[in-house]
Design a protein around this motif. Structure first.
Motif, PDB file in Angstrom:
ATOM      1  N   CYS A   1       0.848  -1.191   0.000  1.00  0.00           N
ATOM      2  CA  CYS A   1       0.000   0.000   0.000  1.00  0.00           C
ATOM      3  C   CYS A   1       0.889   1.248   0.000  1.00  0.00           C
ATOM      4  N   GLU A   2       0.963   1.875  -1.147  1.00  0.00           N
ATOM      5  CA  GLU A   2       1.834   3.039  -1.323  1.00  0.00           C
ATOM      6  C   GLU A   2       1.238   4.273  -0.654  1.00  0.00           C
TER       7      GLU A   2
ATOM      8  N   LEU B   1      -2.666   7.708   1.582  1.00  0.00           N
ATOM      9  CA  LEU B   1      -2.772   6.510   0.754  1.00  0.00           C
ATOM     10  C   LEU B   1      -3.100   6.877  -0.683  1.00  0.00           C
TER      11      LEU B   1
ATOM     12  N   ASP C   1      -3.953   1.803  -4.083  1.00  0.00           N
ATOM     13  CA  ASP C   1      -4.043   0.912  -2.922  1.00  0.00           C
ATOM     14  C   ASP C   1      -5.431   0.295  -2.809  1.00  0.00           C
TER      15      ASP C   1
ATOM     16  N   GLY D   1      -2.823  -5.887   3.892  1.00  0.00           N
ATOM     17  CA  GLY D   1      -2.143  -4.732   3.328  1.00  0.00           C
ATOM     18  C   GLY D   1      -0.798  -4.584   4.012  1.00  0.00           C
TER      19      GLY D   1
ATOM     20  N   LEU E   1       1.882  -1.674   4.797  1.00  0.00           N
ATOM     21  CA  LEU E   1       1.985  -0.218   4.778  1.00  0.00           C
ATOM     22  C   LEU E   1       3.254   0.230   5.485  1.00  0.00           C
TER      23      LEU E   1
ATOM     24  N   LEU F   1      -7.902   0.873   4.870  1.00  0.00           N
ATOM     25  CA  LEU F   1      -7.700  -0.237   3.935  1.00  0.00           C
ATOM     26  C   LEU F   1      -8.649  -1.391   4.238  1.00  0.00           C
TER      27      LEU F   1
END
Length: 369
Positions: A19-20, A26, A30, A50, A52, A65
């Protein structure tokens, strides 16, 4: 690394999504990947996690998320991870993967993802399929995808219905072919996925509240980082946001007799709709529009509320990039154009005559309100 063996595929479980984040926020990719990862995890009967990475306070964004399908979010929080750095991120991600062993790892094919994916795959001694536009696990789902999107005689072939490998499909040879890649001997199966191709699930607050936050132990030091980010400069370049647009008016080779006039008509129609102008590969290759306008397998995959195709014949590469639009309106002089096969409304006529009528009708409808 001594306890990690990428060939011991039985030891790997769960689907992970990188997750960028940028400046603690975010990215849209994602949510797309978490939504698709949810489908894959359901097919495999495993959890969706996810992953992160970020600086202090990044944990506060993790629960979001879960609202799109994540069962867990693995949070790696450290001041040295606040700004993306290849060495730092690759080191932490590989350490966590070696410890927790996911069977599939998805990364967005963004500038960061394209840099990070190959580095991690090489360190983990596994395979990576880049720039994917479709993912499947279940063979029946994959067969149905081929039936709808290819010319293969899928019903005449023998299939291993128990194959649980991740099937990663991507364009090849400039979009003229589609190739499906599997990684049967190593784990995790890794894929970078083109932004915009996966549909985002509706946000569910109850799922967000139920999402579990996992904080694994990891170490990162100055000795692990061989480059330094001294400054982040934002370039003010105006690009067309095709992926986020609700209304897209695209032009194709049909504007060739009056390129400037055809583009102007598309711009006027898009302006009335509050949308943007796109184009087929032919218009980009001919230099009529810049590359950020391209819709298709080698451009952007879009899902607008309304997609209007002006003078676009509908090659399979273009249809693959827009066929999931909620409503498709096609204008073409050729009544056998393939674009009509997927259009909700088809108008057989000269775009130079039809488009002004569409623009005027929309303008009149807006005035009536």
């Amino acid at each position: 690394m001594s306890n990690f063996n990428s060939a011991d595929i039985a030891a790997f479980k769960d689907v992970w999504v990188f997750c960028e984040q940028r400046e603690g926020k975010l990215m849209p990719t994602d949510f797309e990947l978490i939504s698709k990862g949810r489908d894959l995890a359901n097919e495999l009967g495993v959890d969706l996690c996810g992953l992160l990475l970020g600086g202090e306070g990044i944990e506060a964004t993790a629960k979001e998320l879960g609202g799109y399908g994540a069962d867990k979010v693995i949070v790696c929080e450290d001041p040295m991870l606040a700004v993306y750095n290849t060495d730092a991120y690759a080191k932490v991600i590989c350490d966590v993967i070696e410890e927790m062993k996911p069977e599939a790892f998805l990364i967005g094919a963004t500038n960061i993802g394209r840099d990070l994916g190959p580095r991690c795959a090489a360190r983990l001694h596994t395979g990576l399929c880049a720039d994917c536009t479709h993912l499947d696990v279940d063979v029946p789902n994959y067969i149905q995808f081929l039936r709808e999107s290819s010319t293969l005689d899928v019903d005449g072939q023998k299939w291993d219905m128990e194959d649980r490998n991740l099937k990663m499909t991507r364009p090849a040879f400039g979009g003229h072919l589609m190739a499906t890649i599997i990684c049967p001997r190593f784990r995790p199966c890794m894929a970078t996925v083109r932004p915009g191709v996966m549909k985002k699930n509706p946000f569910d607050q109850a799922k967000a509240d139920a999402c579990e936050i996992v904080k694994p132990s990891f170490s990162i030091s100055e000795a692990d980082i061989h480059t330094e980010v001294t400054e982040v400069v934002k370039a003010a370049k105006k690009l067309v946001d095709l992926i986020g647009a609700d209304f897209i008016v695209s032009v194709g080779r049909g504007i060739s007799k009056d390129v400037e006039g055809g583009i102007k008509l598309a711009e006027e129609l898009a302006a009335e709709l509050g949308g943007v102008v796109g184009g087929s590969r032919a218009t980009i290759d001919s230099g009529w529009l810049s590359a950020d306008h391209q819709v298709g397998q080698t451009g952007k995959t879009v899902h607008p509320k309304v997609y209007i195709a002006l003078g676009i014949s509908g090659a399979i590469q273009h249809k693959a990039g827009m066929q999931d639009s909620e409503c498709i309106i096609a204008v073409n002089k050729n009544d056998t154009a393939p674009i009509f096969e997927i259009a909700d409304y088809g108008i057989c006529g000269d775009l130079f005559k039809v488009t002004p009528l569409l623009t005027e009708a929309i303008r009149a409808a807006k005035a009536a309100k």
